[in-house]
Motif scaffolding. Sequence first.
Motif, PDB file in Angstrom:
ATOM      1  N   ASN A 280      11.097 -13.603  -2.698  1.00 33.08           N
ATOM      2  CA  ASN A 280      10.746 -12.735  -3.828  1.00 33.08           C
ATOM      3  C   ASN A 280       9.407 -12.039  -3.596  1.00 33.08           C
ATOM      4  OD1 ASN A 280      11.318 -11.517  -6.306  1.00 33.08           O
ATOM      5  ND2 ASN A 280      10.130 -13.048  -7.434  1.00 33.08           N
ATOM      6  N   LEU A 281       9.254 -11.456  -2.403  1.00 35.60           N
ATOM      7  CA  LEU A 281       8.026 -10.763  -2.039  1.00 35.60           C
ATOM      8  C   LEU A 281       8.283  -9.268  -1.924  1.00 35.60           C
ATOM      9  CD1 LEU A 281       6.671 -13.123   0.773  1.00 35.60           C
ATOM     10  CD2 LEU A 281       5.880 -12.986  -1.595  1.00 35.60           C
ATOM     11  N   THR A 282       7.238  -8.477  -2.207  1.00 35.44           N
ATOM     12  CA  THR A 282       7.324  -7.032  -2.063  1.00 35.44           C
ATOM     13  C   THR A 282       6.413  -6.579  -0.935  1.00 35.44           C
ATOM     14  OG1 THR A 282       5.590  -6.723  -3.733  1.00 35.44           O
ATOM     15  CG2 THR A 282       7.897  -6.658  -4.473  1.00 35.44           C
ATOM     16  N   ILE A 283       6.720  -5.384  -0.383  1.00 39.16           N
ATOM     17  CA  ILE A 283       5.967  -4.903   0.781  1.00 39.16           C
ATOM     18  C   ILE A 283       5.720  -3.407   0.684  1.00 39.16           C
ATOM     19  CG2 ILE A 283       8.069  -4.508   2.161  1.00 39.16           C
ATOM     20  CD1 ILE A 283       6.433  -5.403   4.630  1.00 39.16           C
ATOM     21  N   SER A 284       4.611  -2.967   1.274  1.00 41.09           N
ATOM     22  CA  SER A 284       4.298  -1.544   1.414  1.00 41.09           C
ATOM     23  C   SER A 284       3.755  -1.321   2.816  1.00 41.09           C
ATOM     24  CB  SER A 284       3.271  -1.105   0.366  1.00 41.09           C
ATOM     25  OG  SER A 284       2.105  -1.908   0.436  1.00 41.09           O
ATOM     26  N   THR A 285       3.709  -0.061   3.242  1.00 40.38           N
ATOM     27  CA  THR A 285       3.229   0.237   4.584  1.00 40.38           C
ATOM     28  C   THR A 285       2.207   1.360   4.568  1.00 40.38           C
ATOM     29  OG1 THR A 285       4.855   1.949   5.172  1.00 40.38           O
ATOM     30  CG2 THR A 285       5.540  -0.341   5.441  1.00 40.38           C
ATOM     31  N   ALA A 286       1.246   1.275   5.486  1.00 39.15           N
ATOM     32  CA  ALA A 286       0.289   2.356   5.737  1.00 39.15           C
ATOM     33  C   ALA A 286       0.406   2.703   7.210  1.00 39.15           C
ATOM     34  CB  ALA A 286      -1.132   1.910   5.396  1.00 39.15           C
ATOM     35  N   GLU A 287       0.917   3.877   7.493  1.00 40.76           N
ATOM     36  CA  GLU A 287       1.248   4.216   8.876  1.00 40.76           C
ATOM     37  C   GLU A 287       0.482   5.441   9.355  1.00 40.76           C
ATOM     38  OE1 GLU A 287       5.453   3.893   9.925  1.00 40.76           O
ATOM     39  OE2 GLU A 287       5.859   3.502   7.808  1.00 40.76           O
ATOM     40  N   SER A 288      -0.114   5.283  10.515  1.00 39.58           N
ATOM     41  CA  SER A 288      -0.756   6.420  11.162  1.00 39.58           C
ATOM     42  C   SER A 288       0.087   6.824  12.364  1.00 39.58           C
ATOM     43  CB  SER A 288      -2.184   6.069  11.577  1.00 39.58           C
ATOM     44  OG  SER A 288      -2.828   7.190  12.142  1.00 39.58           O
ATOM     45  N   CYS A 289      -0.019   6.119  13.486  1.00 34.48           N
ATOM     46  CA  CYS A 289       0.674   6.521  14.713  1.00 34.48           C
ATOM     47  C   CYS A 289       2.192   6.396  14.619  1.00 34.48           C
ATOM     48  CB  CYS A 289       0.160   5.718  15.905  1.00 34.48           C
ATOM     49  SG  CYS A 289       0.388   3.933  15.758  1.00 34.48           S
ATOM     50  N   THR A 290       2.712   5.572  13.719  1.00 33.52           N
ATOM     51  CA  THR A 290       4.166   5.423  13.594  1.00 33.52           C
ATOM     52  C   THR A 290       4.778   6.444  12.636  1.00 33.52           C
ATOM     53  OG1 THR A 290       3.752   3.641  12.009  1.00 33.52           O
ATOM     54  CG2 THR A 290       4.305   3.003  14.267  1.00 33.52           C
ATOM     55  N   GLY A 291       3.963   7.161  11.897  1.00 33.89           N
ATOM     56  CA  GLY A 291       4.416   8.317  11.141  1.00 33.89           C
ATOM     57  C   GLY A 291       5.552   8.103  10.158  1.00 33.89           C
ATOM     58  N   GLY A 292       5.655   6.910   9.569  1.00 29.97           N
ATOM     59  CA  GLY A 292       6.694   6.655   8.586  1.00 29.97           C
ATOM     60  C   GLY A 292       7.923   5.947   9.132  1.00 29.97           C
ATOM     61  N   THR A 293       7.910   5.626  10.419  1.00 25.49           N
ATOM     62  CA  THR A 293       9.076   4.981  11.034  1.00 25.49           C
ATOM     63  C   THR A 293       9.311   3.574  10.483  1.00 25.49           C
ATOM     64  OG1 THR A 293       8.726   6.255  13.054  1.00 25.49           O
ATOM     65  CG2 THR A 293      10.171   4.342  13.218  1.00 25.49           C
ATOM     66  N   ILE A 294       8.252   2.850  10.198  1.00 24.59           N
ATOM     67  CA  ILE A 294       8.392   1.501   9.637  1.00 24.59           C
ATOM     68  C   ILE A 294       9.073   1.582   8.276  1.00 24.59           C
ATOM     69  CG2 ILE A 294       7.186  -0.587   8.899  1.00 24.59           C
ATOM     70  CD1 ILE A 294       4.934   0.190  10.826  1.00 24.59           C
ATOM     71  N   ALA A 295       8.659   2.544   7.470  1.00 30.44           N
ATOM     72  CA  ALA A 295       9.292   2.731   6.158  1.00 30.44           C
ATOM     73  C   ALA A 295      10.762   3.102   6.312  1.00 30.44           C
ATOM     74  CB  ALA A 295       8.557   3.810   5.373  1.00 30.44           C
ATOM     75  N   THR A 296      11.065   3.935   7.298  1.00 30.00           N
ATOM     76  CA  THR A 296      12.459   4.311   7.558  1.00 30.00           C
ATOM     77  C   THR A 296      13.287   3.097   7.928  1.00 30.00           C
ATOM     78  OG1 THR A 296      11.806   6.528   8.299  1.00 30.00           O
ATOM     79  CG2 THR A 296      13.962   5.723   9.000  1.00 30.00           C
ATOM     80  N   MET A 297      12.736   2.235   8.771  1.00 31.58           N
ATOM     81  CA  MET A 297      13.455   1.026   9.173  1.00 31.58           C
ATOM     82  C   MET A 297      13.689   0.106   7.976  1.00 31.58           C
ATOM     83  SD  MET A 297      11.601   0.149  12.809  1.00 31.58           S
ATOM     84  CE  MET A 297      12.609  -1.317  13.113  1.00 31.58           C
ATOM     85  N   LEU A 298      12.667  -0.056   7.149  1.00 30.22           N
ATOM     86  CA  LEU A 298      12.813  -0.929   5.983  1.00 30.22           C
ATOM     87  C   LEU A 298      13.882  -0.410   5.027  1.00 30.22           C
ATOM     88  CD1 LEU A 298       9.068  -1.752   5.251  1.00 30.22           C
ATOM     89  CD2 LEU A 298      10.847  -3.425   5.799  1.00 30.22           C
ATOM     90  N   THR A 299      13.889   0.893   4.784  1.00 32.23           N
ATOM     91  CA  THR A 299      14.844   1.438   3.822  1.00 32.23           C
ATOM     92  C   THR A 299      16.248   1.580   4.397  1.00 32.23           C
ATOM     93  OG1 THR A 299      14.135   3.689   4.425  1.00 32.23           O
ATOM     94  CG2 THR A 299      13.116   2.681   2.495  1.00 32.23           C
TER      95      THR A 299
END
Length: 415
Positions: A271-290
């Motif tokens: 029951n944990l939530t997560i957010s990301t702050a991306e510089s060099c990955t340009g949103g790829t981590i968020a894309t993978m999560l979603t």
Amino acid sequence: MKVRLVTIGDEILIGQIVDSNSAYIAKKLNEIGLEVEEILSIHDDSEIIIETLNRILPDSDVIITTGGLGPTKDDVTKNALCEFLQTELVMDEEILAQLEERYLKLNRTMNELNRAQALMPQGSIALKNALGTAPGIWTEFQDTILINLQGVPFEMKNLIKTEVVPRLQEKFDLPFVVHRFLSVSNYPESDLAIALTDWEDNLPSDFHFAYLPERSKVKLRISAKGNYKTEIENRIEAEVQKLIPIIGSRLDSRNKDSIELILGEKLKELNLTISTAESCTGGTIATMLTSAPGSSNYFYGSVVSYATSVKENILKVPNELIENYTVVSKEVAAAMAKGVRELLKTDIAVSTTGVAGPAQGEDGKEVGTVWIAVTDGNSTETKMYFFPYLEREDFISQVSKLALQNVFEFVKIKN
């Protein structure tokens, strides 16, 4: 049964696009008990298409081609197929009527190239394309099924689901194929192979076992096929139960292979939530999560802080940290993770800052340098990696996967 896939298109052979069609088709065929024996990529050339079909036909039960069914001169598959079959193109009146209706709804006038898409090799069956103008083609020739599909991925995928798979299932009595994936981290492949030697030697003879190594982790795949799916699943589960005590705590997942699915399962469990702050990955981590179904339960959002000003103004990274340590540093990575966690009010946050290349960073950091930070507000873990040998897109992909793996390790240890 022997199944072969042939992708037709110069754009594949010159590296302009990646052949994602074959991977999709192979996966969907495998789900119904058909295993692909060979995948070929060839030029948009009639002689090459005919030569390829002549060569592989005698040893194939099913041949599926993609590409070359469009209306332009470089789309030569249909004419090459006619020459190979020694037949001619004839007008399919039903397909023509569908095309006329489609163009009428679009308030467009059909030209001769559009009409030509309703031409089919005599004796072949048109596979109705609800998402485009070029129908697929189904031909039964000399004990082999020839299937010609569009190269446009979304059109091809729809025909695979609505036409090809149902027809193949009706045509053949197919077995069930079951794959079970497990994910192991922090266990070198060779060491893992030694540990599993006795277990692997005693696997049932009809089972297939494979190691699929990635950086810092190894995926395991157990495969089997038969007439009764539940029976196969139960047999595989029995072998998995024998594996668990051998691998121990380094077993991350008993039924998933991608880190975004494994992490998502863990976050939901805790029951944990997560957010990301991306510089060099340009949103790829968020894309993978979603990309994981149900990710809205735990993923709140992302800040792509590519510019230094965004790090300072949105994530509240102190300017003195950047001045003293540069943007690609342990200190800035940690501040980015803490900043996005505070901003989006999540339990966990992960950040990346690095130099993807091909040029050095503004602060002189070498290409391939990256810092990843994970925080829960109480403690923060940072790691530095150096991938000077990776191309830019490979660097971004590798760092994004590592970031999610680091989150998983962080959460696993903390809980």
